[in-house]
Write an enzyme that holds these catalytic residues in place. Structure first.
Site: not given
Ligand code: NAD
Length: 445
Positions: A18, A154, A209, A251, A254, A261, A321, A328
């Site tokens: 960040v 972000l 979140n 949506l 997975g 976060c 991702k 993390r």
């Protein structure tokens, strides 16, 4: 409270994901920025133009702003703070085992600022904090300086872009002059300013979140029922998401949500709700679905192979991702660890990862097809490059033609046409139109 300064640079304390994105974003907007971190090597690398994490375009932007002198980094807090109009705190707030947020780094940063004697800058908390924290920090500083809260929304992978093009700039606090001074930083950003109390801004961040996490868990539950009923969740979720009141983002089913976060912010809200005597049944369900999801995907693999012991499993993707090197709370890493604990040998490829201390028993290879030299291939991160690898090459690399697509990103039809048994999450299996290849001495399912 003294009058605040309207000149001077912006100081950023904490130069992780960040902090660095904020520093570069503000420099792009024309502000002078000085970053400081307690990790000396991180500061030195940044000063040499090496960001602490991988993101497309980040290094070149950093070097450009270092060269122009718009951005500097220093190991000395005094140097970072002296002359600053504003001090933005972007230190880590990880989760404790009981779900509460660990605010020790934030407290330390605030105490360091207090020791230094800051008294004419605005303090802005940008870290994610539980409701009530901004007020407690202001009190800790005996209300000598204005303290406001502006959460960061972000996404890793597009961090600087998201700082420059936010959906909204939320600013919480009760000091009009401080809020205006902070809003001025984003004067040239085309986003609405959402002004609230600090506690409301803290709740906006946490529940934003949690809301996104809830959508992912709902999609995973849809996939689970689709599996049970023989329907395809891709079609079902596309139909649901086509409703503009719902939309299609977050949506997709997975392996579950990971990263630094969603999980910890949802747990933190549950902790706060418990202490406040409020309900959090929905958030608990969101986490329960997510905690079970890696096991669901692994079960598909176990059903295909019978046993994992003695097998070699190829893995595509280790980061939480695509577009980042952040591992993390990566569920891909958790799945690899479970595979190893069940006696499988794991051969993994990730475009952003070459080594990882959490993966001592996993071979990390540098080519995707080298990882596919295995009894089955699992896709655990949605890197776009995986879609570009021809199904025939995947089929040629695999020892047994089994692909478990934990992100539903591969072309199921093309894989089936190449003779591969393709299993996605909540996706129906397609008939293979080509006979699976055999490797001498190995049974083919
Ligand atoms: P990070 O761990 O990447 O960076 C935090 C940095 O703060 C580290 O470099 C650390 O050394 C530094 N730091 C800790 N104590 C310090 C001190 N006393 N003085 C100076 N530096 C200190 O964390 P991050 O991912 O950048 O997250 C920061 C905050 O922003 C967290 O609260 C997180 O929840 C929130 N957030 C993160 C993201 C994300 O995608 N990573 C998005 C939105 C919000």
């Amino acid at each position: 409270m003294k009058r605040m300064k309207r000149e001077g640079h912006v100081c950023i304390i904490g130069t992780g994901y960040v902090g660095v994105a904020t520093a570069i974003g503000l420099a792009e907007l024309g502000w002078d920025v000085v970053g400081h971190d307690v990790i000396v090597e991180r500061v030195r690398a940044l000063a040499l133009g090496e960001p602490p994490y991988r993101e497309r375009g980040l290094a070149s932007m950093l070097r450009r702003h270092l060269a122009s002198g718009r951005v500097r980094f220093t190991e000395q807090l005094s140097e970072a703070v002296t002359g600053a109009r504003m001090v933005i705190l972007a230190v880590g707030t990880p989760g404790n085992d009981d779900g509460s947020a660990d605010l020790s780094a934030l407290r330390r940063a605030v105490d360091d600022l207090d020791d230094f004697g800051i008294d004419d800058a605005v303090i802005v908390l940008r870290s994610t904090v539980p409701p009530g924290t901004t007020e407690r920090i202001a009190k800790r500083l005996q209300y000598r300086v204005p303290v406001i809260y502006s959460p960061e929304f972000l996404r890793e992978g597009t961090a600087v872009h998201d700082v420059l093009y936010p959906s909204r700039v939320v600013i919480g606090g009760n000091d009009d002059e401080a809020i205006q001074a902070y809003a001025d930083l984003f004067e040239h950003v085309a986003a609405p300013i959402v002004r609230t109390s600090s506690i409301e801004a803290e709740l906006i961040k946490g529940y934003s979140n949690a809301f996104l996490a809830a959508r992912i868990s709902l999609a995973n539950e849809v996939a689970s029922l689709c599996d049970a009923l023989g329907a395809d969740s891709t079609a079902v979720l596309a139909g649901i998401g086509a409703d503009p009141r719902i939309g299609s983002s977050f949506l997709q089913p997975g392996i579950g949500f990971g990263g630094p976060c969603f999980d910890k912010d949802t747990r933190s809200l549950i902790y706060v709700a418990r202490r406040a005597g409020a309900e959090s049944a929905m958030l608990s369900a969101v986490l329960a679905v997510n905690d079970a999801q890696p096991g669901r995907v692994l079960k598909i693999l176990e059903d295909e192979l019978g046993t994992l012991s003695g097998t070699t499993i190829g893995v595509w993707g280790l980061t939480f991702k695509a577009g980042t090197d952040d591992v993390r709370h990566s569920l891909a890493i958790s799945i690899v660890q479970i595979l190893v604990s069940k006696g499988a040998r794991v051969r993994a490829y990730d475009p952003a990862i070459r080594t990882n201390p959490m993966l001592t028993k996993c071979e990390i290879v540098t080519e995707p097809l080298a990882a596919a030299n295995a009894d089955a291939l699992m896709v655990l991160t949605e890197w776009p490059e995986f879609r570009t690898i021809p199904s025939t090459e995947i089929a040629g690399a695999l020892r047994r033609p089994i692909v478990i697509d934990g992100r539903n990103i591969l072309d199921a039809k093309a894989l089936a046409a190449a003779g591969i048994r393709y299993r996605g999450v909540g996706r129906q299996e397609l008939p293979r139109t080509k006979a699976p290849h055999r490797v001498a001495g190995e049974a083919v399912s």
